[in-house]
Design a protein around this motif. Structure first.
Motif, short mmCIF file in Angstrom:
data_model
loop_
_atom_site.label_atom_id
_atom_site.label_comp_id
_atom_site.label_asym_id
_atom_site.label_seq_id
_atom_site.Cartn_x
_atom_site.Cartn_y
_atom_site.Cartn_z
N MET A 1 -4.99 6.57 1.43
CA MET A 1 -3.84 7.46 1.21
C MET A 1 -3.63 7.79 -0.27
O MET A 1 -3.45 8.95 -0.64
CB MET A 1 -2.59 6.80 1.79
CG MET A 1 -1.50 7.77 2.15
SD MET A 1 -2.03 9.07 3.29
CE MET A 1 -2.37 8.08 4.74
N ARG A 2 -3.66 6.78 -1.12
CA ARG A 2 -3.39 7.02 -2.54
C ARG A 2 -4.39 8.02 -3.13
O ARG A 2 -4.00 9.00 -3.77
CB ARG A 2 -3.44 5.69 -3.32
CG ARG A 2 -3.34 5.85 -4.84
CD ARG A 2 -1.93 6.20 -5.30
NE ARG A 2 -1.03 5.10 -5.05
CZ ARG A 2 -0.61 4.22 -5.95
NH1 ARG A 2 -0.98 4.34 -7.21
NH2 ARG A 2 0.19 3.23 -5.62
N LEU B 1 -3.82 11.59 -1.82
CA LEU B 1 -2.63 12.25 -2.38
C LEU B 1 -2.87 12.66 -3.84
O LEU B 1 -2.50 13.77 -4.25
CB LEU B 1 -1.41 11.34 -2.26
CG LEU B 1 -0.91 11.11 -0.82
CD1 LEU B 1 0.07 9.95 -0.76
CD2 LEU B 1 -0.27 12.37 -0.24
N GLU B 2 -3.49 11.79 -4.60
CA GLU B 2 -3.79 12.13 -6.00
C GLU B 2 -4.72 13.33 -6.08
O GLU B 2 -4.54 14.22 -6.90
CB GLU B 2 -4.39 10.91 -6.73
CG GLU B 2 -3.34 9.84 -6.98
CD GLU B 2 -3.91 8.60 -7.70
OE1 GLU B 2 -5.13 8.57 -7.98
OE2 GLU B 2 -3.13 7.67 -7.94
N SER C 1 0.83 -1.21 0.00
CA SER C 1 0.00 0.00 0.00
C SER C 1 0.86 1.26 0.00
O SER C 1 2.04 1.22 0.37
CB SER C 1 -0.90 0.01 1.23
OG SER C 1 -0.13 0.23 2.39
N THR C 2 0.26 2.37 -0.41
CA THR C 2 0.94 3.66 -0.35
C THR C 2 1.34 3.97 1.10
O THR C 2 2.44 4.47 1.36
CB THR C 2 0.02 4.76 -0.92
OG1 THR C 2 -0.27 4.42 -2.28
CG2 THR C 2 0.67 6.13 -0.87
N GLU C 3 0.46 3.67 2.04
CA GLU C 3 0.75 3.91 3.45
C GLU C 3 1.99 3.13 3.90
O GLU C 3 2.89 3.70 4.55
CB GLU C 3 -0.47 3.50 4.30
CG GLU C 3 -0.24 3.41 5.81
CD GLU C 3 0.06 4.75 6.50
OE1 GLU C 3 -0.21 5.81 5.92
OE2 GLU C 3 0.57 4.70 7.63
N ARG D 1 -2.55 10.79 9.89
CA ARG D 1 -2.93 10.30 8.56
C ARG D 1 -4.22 9.48 8.58
O ARG D 1 -4.73 9.11 7.53
CB ARG D 1 -1.78 9.47 7.96
CG ARG D 1 -0.49 10.26 7.77
CD ARG D 1 0.51 9.58 6.84
NE ARG D 1 0.92 8.26 7.28
CZ ARG D 1 1.94 8.02 8.12
NH1 ARG D 1 2.67 8.99 8.61
NH2 ARG D 1 2.24 6.77 8.44
N LYS E 1 -1.00 -0.11 -4.37
CA LYS E 1 -2.38 0.40 -4.16
C LYS E 1 -2.41 1.57 -3.19
O LYS E 1 -1.48 1.80 -2.48
CB LYS E 1 -3.30 -0.72 -3.69
CG LYS E 1 -2.88 -1.47 -2.42
CD LYS E 1 -3.87 -2.60 -2.15
CE LYS E 1 -3.42 -3.48 -1.01
NZ LYS E 1 -3.15 -4.85 -1.39
N ARG F 1 -5.11 2.77 6.58
CA ARG F 1 -5.06 4.02 5.80
C ARG F 1 -5.04 3.78 4.28
O ARG F 1 -4.19 4.32 3.58
CB ARG F 1 -3.85 4.86 6.24
CG ARG F 1 -3.91 5.20 7.72
CD ARG F 1 -2.65 5.88 8.24
NE ARG F 1 -2.67 5.93 9.69
CZ ARG F 1 -1.60 5.87 10.48
NH1 ARG F 1 -0.40 5.80 9.96
NH2 ARG F 1 -1.72 5.91 11.79
N LEU F 2 -5.97 2.99 3.83
CA LEU F 2 -6.01 2.68 2.40
C LEU F 2 -6.54 3.85 1.57
O LEU F 2 -6.52 3.81 0.35
CB LEU F 2 -6.86 1.41 2.16
CG LEU F 2 -6.29 0.13 2.77
CD1 LEU F 2 -7.15 -1.07 2.41
CD2 LEU F 2 -4.84 -0.12 2.32
#
Lengths: 247, 247
Positions: free
Chosen positions: B235-236, B239-240, A103-105, B139, A247, B232-233
């Motif tokens: 996050m992506r 940020l985008e 994951s990004t996290e 976050r 992801k 924290r899924l």
């Protein structure tokens, strides 16, 4: 001002080193200090590869964009964000569960953990009279660097760090005025952008002095060039290939 | 061992503070020391928001997962990766050129710059007898935190940091043995994984002592739980939406 703050304020990047080796005791002190930095959820998601072999340093210098000091420094540290170790270690408890190392996290946790440890290490090195220089250039040809150092999946080299005894005291680059970066109880764009203006003047003066008049580009313009440079656009694909940032 | 290394090795996270305020002089020393950390290409891609308003700290404590010490600490620093400032500053030189502030590389530069500055700041604070604790919990509800603190596009809060005078000396969590993180001239997975084994024993003993026997989970198992948590899924997408990490 105490000794520690004096050390922090006296930082400058060092790109020219004496031949004097970094001792094993110094290396242990540097890495142990790095390890005492904070780490998210105690994951300790980093590794550091101490490179002293001349042929390896030579290849890394070339892969980093022909930066001679990568070869010349007696110790080159490659700081890796590392989720490989924790995934392997935890593997026996995981069987067929879904996990989120990609994951990004998780990528952020590992990258930040690495940077905190590296900065503690840099401070420890400087407190012992050594000089350091971060090398982002190891991301130029990151796949080749990873292969050369046998860095496994789920880990990647974030930056390198030259370490050694400085052969002279280099100049210190001025930083943005504090008002440009410090906000109170909320982000204040006007204050920050206003504070930047004086920095262009400061940096023109600094560059002129340092290059005997040959360079005098304002910081804002240098930053425009940085933003317009298609820099390391391979990064996303490389990281995904390593099993990270999917992801 | 010098005073700076002693300070680094004495680090512990502090989660309980006296009412004593952090003075303006201390805040300036902390941020100035942070600014002297290395920065990639002199981008200085970070900002720090000093939060002292009680109502803001209260809301941040709730948004961070009800962590009372975020409210209780006299100074809460929110460290932001910040490409907003540099993009606005450089804007006059850019007109219609393509720029790369939304690349993975730029995201990494800003995140690493922020972490290096924050760790210098943490060390400066600790050298003055203050205690700190990093708060990744900001976050958890990052969009709400960003709105509350009016953080603009192209910037995001990486972590918070409680700062204040510790009300007692807290315990120090043991780290992985150095052999688990330090490799020589190449990544050595066998050595690293072997060195981790003893750490499970160390951490079980540490947890037992700290909780009077109530907790005794080996580190490997805690790490398995961490990896299997869908943390924290958001996050992506966040940020985008902020204009970052798009390519």
């Amino acid at each position: 001002m105490n000794e520690t703050i004096s050390t922090l304020l006296d930082h400058r990047s060092v790109r020219s080193f004496l031949d004097t080796p970094v001792t094993e005791e110094q290396l242990q002190a540097i890495v142990t200090a790095g390890q005492m930095a904070s780490t998210s959820s105690n994951v300790q998601a980093y590794s550091v590869i101490a490179v002293t072999e001349p042929s390896l340093k030579r290849q890394l210098a070339i892969l980093s964009g022909d930066q001679a000091y990568v070869e010349q420094c007696p110790l080159f540290l490659v700081w890796c964000a590392d989720l490989y170790r924790v995934c392997r270690t935890a593997g026996m408890y995981l069987s067929d569960q879904t996990t989120y190392e990609d994951s990004t996290e998780s990528f952020m946790v590992a990258t930040v953990d690495t940077a905190l440890a590296a900065q503690n290490a840099a401070v420890a090195a400087e407190s012992m009279g050594l000089g350091i220089c971060y090398i982002g250039g190891i991301r130029n040809r990151i796949a080749e660097v990873s292969e050369l150092l046998r860095i496994p999946e789920l880990a990647y080299p974030v930056f390198g760090m030259c370490v050694g005894v400085p052969d002279r005291k280099s100049g210190q680059r001025p930083r943005l005025p504090t008002e440009a970066v410090l906000h109170r109880n909320g982000y204040d764009p006007e204050m920050s952008l206003e504070a930047v203006k004086g920095y262009d003047v400061t940096m023109v003066r600094y560059l002129r002095e340092r290059t005997e008049g040959r360079k005098s580009t304002p910081w804002s313009k240098i930053m425009a060039e940085w933003l317009a440079r298609p820099n390391r656009l391979h990064m996303r694909a490389f990281l995904e290939d390593k099993g990270l940032l999917r992801k």
